[in-house]
Design a protein around this motif. Structure first.
Motif, mmCIF file in Angstrom:
data_model
loop_
_atom_site.group_PDB
_atom_site.id
_atom_site.type_symbol
_atom_site.label_atom_id
_atom_site.label_comp_id
_atom_site.label_asym_id
_atom_site.label_seq_id
_atom_site.Cartn_x
_atom_site.Cartn_y
_atom_site.Cartn_z
ATOM 1 N N GLU A 196 0.810 -1.226 0.000
ATOM 2 C CA GLU A 196 0.000 0.000 0.000
ATOM 3 C C GLU A 196 0.843 1.276 0.000
ATOM 4 N N GLN A 197 2.159 1.157 -0.222
ATOM 5 C CA GLN A 197 3.032 2.330 -0.237
ATOM 6 C C GLN A 197 3.442 2.752 -1.654
ATOM 7 N N ILE A 198 3.417 1.813 -2.603
ATOM 8 C CA ILE A 198 3.938 2.117 -3.947
ATOM 9 C C ILE A 198 2.935 1.733 -5.041
ATOM 10 N N GLU A 199 1.698 1.574 -4.690
ATOM 11 C CA GLU A 199 0.671 1.156 -5.654
ATOM 12 C C GLU A 199 0.617 2.086 -6.858
ATOM 13 N N GLY A 200 0.433 1.482 -8.030
ATOM 14 C CA GLY A 200 0.256 2.233 -9.263
ATOM 15 C C GLY A 200 1.532 2.696 -9.940
ATOM 16 N N ARG A 201 2.666 2.483 -9.316
ATOM 17 C CA ARG A 201 3.922 2.929 -9.930
ATOM 18 C C ARG A 201 4.313 1.998 -11.082
ATOM 19 N N ALA A 202 5.083 2.536 -11.986
ATOM 20 C CA ALA A 202 5.500 1.812 -13.192
ATOM 21 C C ALA A 202 6.619 0.831 -12.882
ATOM 22 N N TYR A 203 6.639 -0.270 -13.647
ATOM 23 C CA TYR A 203 7.764 -1.198 -13.551
ATOM 24 C C TYR A 203 7.984 -1.898 -14.879
ATOM 25 N N ALA A 204 9.204 -2.407 -14.998
ATOM 26 C CA ALA A 204 9.576 -3.266 -16.124
ATOM 27 C C ALA A 204 10.629 -4.236 -15.599
ATOM 28 N N THR A 205 10.961 -5.218 -16.413
ATOM 29 C CA THR A 205 11.925 -6.233 -16.007
ATOM 30 C C THR A 205 12.926 -6.496 -17.116
ATOM 31 N N ALA A 206 14.128 -6.894 -16.696
ATOM 32 C CA ALA A 206 15.166 -7.339 -17.620
ATOM 33 C C ALA A 206 15.805 -8.572 -16.992
ATOM 34 N N VAL B 93 5.061 -8.582 -7.778
ATOM 35 C CA VAL B 93 4.706 -7.161 -7.847
ATOM 36 C C VAL B 93 3.216 -6.935 -8.053
ATOM 37 N N THR B 94 2.482 -7.986 -8.389
ATOM 38 C CA THR B 94 1.022 -7.874 -8.436
ATOM 39 C C THR B 94 0.487 -7.467 -7.064
ATOM 40 N N GLY B 95 1.107 -7.991 -6.010
ATOM 41 C CA GLY B 95 0.695 -7.632 -4.656
ATOM 42 C C GLY B 95 0.958 -6.173 -4.324
ATOM 43 N N TRP B 96 1.970 -5.600 -4.945
ATOM 44 C CA TRP B 96 2.253 -4.172 -4.757
ATOM 45 C C TRP B 96 1.395 -3.318 -5.676
ATOM 46 N N ARG B 97 0.695 -3.957 -6.594
ATOM 47 C CA ARG B 97 -0.155 -3.284 -7.577
ATOM 48 C C ARG B 97 0.647 -2.319 -8.472
ATOM 49 N N LEU B 98 1.837 -2.786 -8.870
ATOM 50 C CA LEU B 98 2.634 -2.018 -9.825
ATOM 51 C C LEU B 98 2.065 -2.214 -11.220
ATOM 52 N N ARG B 99 2.355 -1.286 -12.119
ATOM 53 C CA ARG B 99 1.872 -1.350 -13.501
ATOM 54 C C ARG B 99 3.027 -1.618 -14.447
ATOM 55 N N ARG B 100 2.941 -2.715 -15.186
ATOM 56 C CA ARG B 100 3.960 -3.005 -16.203
ATOM 57 C C ARG B 100 3.780 -1.990 -17.325
ATOM 58 N N VAL B 101 4.890 -1.328 -17.698
ATOM 59 C CA VAL B 101 4.821 -0.297 -18.729
ATOM 60 C C VAL B 101 5.675 -0.614 -19.960
ATOM 61 N N ALA B 102 6.337 -1.754 -19.939
ATOM 62 C CA ALA B 102 7.149 -2.177 -21.091
ATOM 63 C C ALA B 102 7.157 -3.700 -21.123
ATOM 64 N N PRO B 103 7.238 -4.271 -22.309
ATOM 65 C CA PRO B 103 7.314 -5.736 -22.404
ATOM 66 C C PRO B 103 8.565 -6.259 -21.695
ATOM 67 N N PRO B 104 8.526 -7.505 -21.248
ATOM 68 C CA PRO B 104 9.711 -8.089 -20.616
ATOM 69 C C PRO B 104 10.906 -8.059 -21.565
ATOM 70 N N CYS B 105 12.067 -7.790 -21.007
ATOM 71 C CA CYS B 105 13.316 -7.818 -21.759
ATOM 72 C C CYS B 105 14.103 -9.034 -21.260
ATOM 73 N N ILE B 106 14.144 -10.073 -22.065
ATOM 74 C CA ILE B 106 14.867 -11.285 -21.705
ATOM 75 C C ILE B 106 16.041 -11.434 -22.672
ATOM 76 N N ILE B 107 17.248 -11.414 -22.108
ATOM 77 C CA ILE B 107 18.462 -11.552 -22.903
ATOM 78 C C ILE B 107 18.996 -12.964 -22.689
ATOM 79 N N LEU B 108 19.084 -13.725 -23.769
ATOM 80 C CA LEU B 108 19.566 -15.101 -23.694
ATOM 81 C C LEU B 108 21.063 -15.152 -23.991
ATOM 82 N N THR B 109 21.797 -15.785 -23.093
ATOM 83 C CA THR B 109 23.247 -15.911 -23.264
ATOM 84 C C THR B 109 23.634 -17.218 -23.947
#
Length: 160
Positions: A78-88, A106-122
């Motif tokens: 309940e402290q950071i709800e609605g803020r943007a996030y993305a992942t790499a 982060v669903t529990g924090w109610r963050l909003r995904r704002v970019a598609p996942p960035c997965i880099i394969l090595t």
């Protein structure tokens, strides 16, 4: 401020986090690289948005990244709800396991995904290649710079 929260075992995720920070700087927006083992809830509250960067180990996020979520999850409810996030995610051959795990948390924090996942394969898929230090190609780092640019500029313009 964009908080780039990261952990790396072999250098790939660290290079990705640093590239994202470079992208944010190119956008003229503030970003802070925060090592997952050291971050505290107050630093997260100060952030407008988040980029979570880590390796996938054994089909899930690294233990140090999980420890960050364990340590900060309840204090941030309940402290950071609605803020943007993305992942790499830096992964040998998949990445979706770590990705799904972060998304669930982060669903529990109610963050909003704002970019598609960035997965880099090595391509690392054997003990010697998995444990070896990683050097990522320019194209992978450029993808991370662009993600940092997108997030930081979106936060600065109030788009997220």
């Amino acid at each position: 401020m964009l908080a780039i929260i990261w952990h790396s075992r072999t250098g790939a995720a660290q290079a990705m986090a640093q590239a994202a920070a470079q992208g944010a700087a190119q956008a003229g927006a503030p970003a802070q690289l925060l090592l997952a083992e050291q971050i505290n809830p107050a630093q997260c509250i100060a952030a407008q948005g988040f980029l979570f960067v880590c390796p996938e180990n054994l089909g899930s996020m690294s233990g140090e990244m999980k420890a960050f979520f364990d340590r900060c999850y309840y204090p941030l409810l309940e402290q950071i709800e609605g803020r943007a996030y993305a992942t790499a995610i830096a992964a040998g051959t998949a990445g979706q396991g770590a990705q799904a795990q972060i998304d669930r948390i982060v669903t529990g924090w109610r963050l909003r995904r704002v970019a598609p996942p960035c997965i880099i394969l090595t391509g690392a898929d054997r003990p010697d290649s998995i444990l070896a230090p990683k050097a990522l190609p320019h194209t992978a780092l450029q993808k991370c710079r662009e993600l940092g640019q997108l997030l930081a500029s979106g936060l600065e313009m109030g788009a997220f």
